[in-house]
Design a protein around this motif. Structure first.
Motif, PDB file in Angstrom:
ATOM      1  N   LEU A  74      30.392  43.864  19.986  1.00 57.13           N
ATOM      2  CA  LEU A  74      29.386  43.479  19.968  1.00 57.13           C
ATOM      3  C   LEU A  74      27.738  44.016  19.584  1.00 57.13           C
ATOM      4  O   LEU A  74      27.514  43.573  18.249  1.00 57.13           O
ATOM      5  CB  LEU A  74      28.423  42.721  20.885  1.00 57.13           C
ATOM      6  N   ARG A  75      28.483  45.262  19.097  1.00 54.83           N
ATOM      7  CA  ARG A  75      27.897  46.326  18.650  1.00 54.83           C
ATOM      8  C   ARG A  75      27.608  46.064  16.851  1.00 54.83           C
ATOM      9  O   ARG A  75      27.294  45.984  16.387  1.00 54.83           O
ATOM     10  CB  ARG A  75      27.504  47.635  18.679  1.00 54.83           C
ATOM     11  N   ALA A  76      29.133  45.457  16.759  1.00 56.68           N
ATOM     12  CA  ALA A  76      29.733  46.198  15.230  1.00 56.68           C
ATOM     13  C   ALA A  76      29.182  44.824  14.795  1.00 56.68           C
ATOM     14  O   ALA A  76      28.962  44.416  13.710  1.00 56.68           O
ATOM     15  CB  ALA A  76      31.351  45.962  15.605  1.00 56.68           C
ATOM     16  N   LYS A  77      28.915  43.624  15.561  1.00 55.49           N
ATOM     17  CA  LYS A  77      28.738  42.297  15.021  1.00 55.49           C
ATOM     18  C   LYS A  77      26.959  42.547  14.979  1.00 55.49           C
ATOM     19  O   LYS A  77      26.746  41.649  13.439  1.00 55.49           O
ATOM     20  CB  LYS A  77      28.587  41.214  15.773  1.00 55.49           C
ATOM     21  N   ALA A  78      26.297  43.100  15.337  1.00 55.30           N
ATOM     22  CA  ALA A  78      24.568  43.430  15.490  1.00 55.30           C
ATOM     23  C   ALA A  78      24.528  44.139  14.394  1.00 55.30           C
ATOM     24  O   ALA A  78      23.863  43.817  13.005  1.00 55.30           O
ATOM     25  CB  ALA A  78      24.510  44.009  16.548  1.00 55.30           C
ATOM     26  N   LEU A  79      25.704  44.853  13.147  1.00 45.75           N
ATOM     27  CA  LEU A  79      25.336  45.750  12.618  1.00 45.75           C
ATOM     28  C   LEU A  79      25.779  45.005  11.875  1.00 45.75           C
ATOM     29  O   LEU A  79      25.178  45.261  10.196  1.00 45.75           O
ATOM     30  CB  LEU A  79      26.117  47.179  13.018  1.00 45.75           C
ATOM     31  N   GLU A  80      26.868  44.663  11.701  1.00 35.95           N
ATOM     32  CA  GLU A  80      26.888  42.979  10.438  1.00 35.95           C
ATOM     33  C   GLU A  80      26.428  42.830  10.045  1.00 35.95           C
ATOM     34  O   GLU A  80      25.531  42.288   8.689  1.00 35.95           O
ATOM     35  CB  GLU A  80      28.364  42.543  10.851  1.00 35.95           C
ATOM     36  N   LEU A  81      25.803  42.035  11.013  1.00 41.53           N
ATOM     37  CA  LEU A  81      23.829  41.235  10.224  1.00 41.53           C
ATOM     38  C   LEU A  81      23.458  41.937  10.414  1.00 41.53           C
ATOM     39  O   LEU A  81      21.905  41.692  10.277  1.00 41.53           O
ATOM     40  CB  LEU A  81      23.663  40.451  12.277  1.00 41.53           C
ATOM     41  N   GLY A  82      23.228  43.595  10.185  1.00 39.20           N
ATOM     42  CA  GLY A  82      21.558  43.876   9.774  1.00 39.20           C
ATOM     43  C   GLY A  82      20.928  44.631  11.033  1.00 39.20           C
ATOM     44  O   GLY A  82      19.219  45.070  10.804  1.00 39.20           O
ATOM     45  N   ILE A  83      21.301  44.145  12.085  1.00 35.19           N
ATOM     46  CA  ILE A  83      20.542  44.821  13.506  1.00 35.19           C
ATOM     47  C   ILE A  83      20.708  46.284  13.313  1.00 35.19           C
ATOM     48  O   ILE A  83      21.426  47.034  13.495  1.00 35.19           O
ATOM     49  CB  ILE A  83      20.450  43.950  14.200  1.00 35.19           C
ATOM     50  N   GLY A  84      19.039  47.061  13.377  1.00 33.33           N
ATOM     51  CA  GLY A  84      19.305  47.995  13.759  1.00 33.33           C
ATOM     52  C   GLY A  84      18.721  48.033  15.366  1.00 33.33           C
ATOM     53  O   GLY A  84      18.455  47.142  15.837  1.00 33.33           O
ATOM     54  N   GLY A  85      17.720  49.112  15.761  1.00 30.54           N
ATOM     55  CA  GLY A  85      17.803  49.575  16.689  1.00 30.54           C
ATOM     56  C   GLY A  85      18.766  50.435  17.712  1.00 30.54           C
ATOM     57  O   GLY A  85      19.854  50.608  17.721  1.00 30.54           O
ATOM     58  N   LYS A  86      18.187  50.211  19.170  1.00 29.22           N
ATOM     59  CA  LYS A  86      19.619  50.478  19.866  1.00 29.22           C
ATOM     60  C   LYS A  86      20.442  49.376  20.643  1.00 29.22           C
ATOM     61  O   LYS A  86      19.815  47.957  20.642  1.00 29.22           O
ATOM     62  CB  LYS A  86      18.565  51.243  21.615  1.00 29.22           C
ATOM     63  N   LEU A  87      21.723  49.537  20.450  1.00 29.89           N
ATOM     64  CA  LEU A  87      22.306  48.709  20.731  1.00 29.89           C
ATOM     65  C   LEU A  87      23.867  49.197  21.247  1.00 29.89           C
ATOM     66  O   LEU A  87      24.281  50.468  22.003  1.00 29.89           O
ATOM     67  CB  LEU A  87      23.009  48.595  18.841  1.00 29.89           C
ATOM     68  N   THR A  88      23.698  47.922  22.747  1.00 35.39           N
ATOM     69  CA  THR A  88      25.012  48.356  23.440  1.00 35.39           C
ATOM     70  C   THR A  88      26.060  48.766  22.388  1.00 35.39           C
ATOM     71  O   THR A  88      26.438  49.149  21.521  1.00 35.39           O
ATOM     72  CB  THR A  88      25.487  47.249  23.935  1.00 35.39           C
ATOM     73  N   SER A  89      26.868  49.651  23.121  1.00 32.64           N
ATOM     74  CA  SER A  89      28.214  50.029  22.155  1.00 32.64           C
ATOM     75  C   SER A  89      29.487  50.612  23.621  1.00 32.64           C
ATOM     76  O   SER A  89      29.001  49.988  25.490  1.00 32.64           O
ATOM     77  CB  SER A  89      28.340  51.595  21.968  1.00 32.64           C
ATOM     78  N   TYR A  90      30.632  51.147  23.567  1.00 32.97           N
ATOM     79  CA  TYR A  90      31.459  51.172  23.845  1.00 32.97           C
ATOM     80  C   TYR A  90      31.159  52.401  24.875  1.00 32.97           C
ATOM     81  O   TYR A  90      31.102  52.626  26.419  1.00 32.97           O
ATOM     82  CB  TYR A  90      32.855  51.508  23.668  1.00 32.97           C
ATOM     83  N   ARG A  91      30.861  53.475  24.179  1.00 31.32           N
ATOM     84  CA  ARG A  91      30.446  53.935  25.315  1.00 31.32           C
ATOM     85  C   ARG A  91      28.999  54.320  26.441  1.00 31.32           C
ATOM     86  O   ARG A  91      29.046  55.402  27.234  1.00 31.32           O
ATOM     87  CB  ARG A  91      29.832  55.847  23.963  1.00 31.32           C
ATOM     88  N   HIS A  92      28.103  53.320  25.184  1.00 31.51           N
ATOM     89  CA  HIS A  92      26.839  53.287  26.710  1.00 31.51           C
ATOM     90  C   HIS A  92      27.297  52.496  27.503  1.00 31.51           C
ATOM     91  O   HIS A  92      26.598  53.029  28.338  1.00 31.51           O
ATOM     92  CB  HIS A  92      25.773  52.467  24.971  1.00 31.51           C
ATOM     93  N   MET A  93      28.269  51.957  27.097  1.00 35.32           N
ATOM     94  CA  MET A  93      28.345  50.945  28.806  1.00 35.32           C
ATOM     95  C   MET A  93      29.081  51.454  29.842  1.00 35.32           C
ATOM     96  O   MET A  93      28.572  51.349  30.175  1.00 35.32           O
ATOM     97  CB  MET A  93      29.464  49.287  28.330  1.00 35.32           C
ATOM     98  N   PHE A  94      30.539  52.288  29.115  1.00 33.03           N
ATOM     99  CA  PHE A  94      31.032  52.916  29.285  1.00 33.03           C
ATOM    100  C   PHE A  94      30.567  54.309  30.753  1.00 33.03           C
ATOM    101  O   PHE A  94      30.345  54.480  32.198  1.00 33.03           O
ATOM    102  CB  PHE A  94      32.497  53.592  29.129  1.00 33.03           C
ATOM    103  N   ASP A  95      29.812  55.125  29.803  1.00 34.67           N
ATOM    104  CA  ASP A  95      29.159  55.962  30.769  1.00 34.67           C
ATOM    105  C   ASP A  95      28.348  56.195  31.418  1.00 34.67           C
ATOM    106  O   ASP A  95      27.656  56.823  32.657  1.00 34.67           O
ATOM    107  CB  ASP A  95      28.357  57.127  29.414  1.00 34.67           C
ATOM    108  N   TRP A  96      27.371  54.592  30.810  1.00 36.91           N
ATOM    109  CA  TRP A  96      26.332  54.387  32.527  1.00 36.91           C
ATOM    110  C   TRP A  96      26.554  53.665  33.160  1.00 36.91           C
ATOM    111  O   TRP A  96      26.132  53.904  34.735  1.00 36.91           O
ATOM    112  CB  TRP A  96      25.123  53.227  31.597  1.00 36.91           C
ATOM    113  N   ASN A  97      27.750  53.307  33.467  1.00 34.59           N
ATOM    114  CA  ASN A  97      28.192  52.245  34.707  1.00 34.59           C
ATOM    115  C   ASN A  97      29.161  54.152  34.580  1.00 34.59           C
ATOM    116  O   ASN A  97      29.304  53.661  36.173  1.00 34.59           O
ATOM    117  CB  ASN A  97      29.371  51.454  33.959  1.00 34.59           C
ATOM    118  N   VAL A  98      30.150  54.642  34.872  1.00 33.62           N
ATOM    119  CA  VAL A  98      30.022  55.895  35.488  1.00 33.62           C
ATOM    120  C   VAL A  98      29.882  56.432  35.686  1.00 33.62           C
ATOM    121  O   VAL A  98      30.146  57.032  37.126  1.00 33.62           O
ATOM    122  CB  VAL A  98      31.809  56.041  34.376  1.00 33.62           C
TER     123      VAL A  98
END
Length: 134
Positions: A74-98
């Motif tokens: 989803l983050r890659a798709k957002a970057l592909e569409l030119g969307i900036g700002g704070k985006l989700t990522s593998y690391r963000h999802m994993f680290d906050w959940n653990v």
């Protein structure tokens, strides 16, 4: 495809899901969200129900990795569409959940995930509207 489910309250969804041990998303994902993710990512993703069931014997590590991978796509798709700002990522999802577990970390990760999803859907809706006018 016009996305109708934009502006979801991500923190609230994550909070509810955390306290229902993932059962909430079993229902919520089936109500169109899974199809929206498939449309956005351009492929049929593994169903959340399957990831949830495979997560049970792995103490939900499988489910977490599945969700983190979707977050990265989803983050890659957002970057592909030119969307900036704070985006989700593998690391963000994993680290906050653990590591953020005692601090409502899953809700924080889910909030960022849905914020990114909302941004992507809003942009895709805007582009669709522009195409329809042309």
């Amino acid at each position: 495809m016009r996305f109708r489910h934009t502006h979801r309250p991500g923190f609230l969804l994550g909070f509810i899901d955390f306290f229902t041990a993932g059962l909430f998303f079993l229902v919520y994902m089936r109500r169109g969200l899974q199809d929206e993710l498939d449309e956005i990512l351009g492929r049929r993703t593994q169903r959340y129900g399957v990831a949830y069931l495979l997560g049970i014997p792995t103490l939900f590590i499988y489910t977490l990795v599945w969700m983190a991978r979707i977050a990265e796509e989803l983050r890659a798709k957002a970057l592909e569409l030119g969307i900036g700002g704070k985006l989700t990522s593998y690391r963000h999802m994993f680290d906050w959940n653990v590591f953020g577990l005692p601090l409502c970390g899953p809700a924080v990760a889910t909030a960022r995930f849905f914020d990114t999803l909302n941004k992507v859907e809003t942009e895709l809706n805007r582009r669709q509207k522009m195409e329809d006018k042309a």
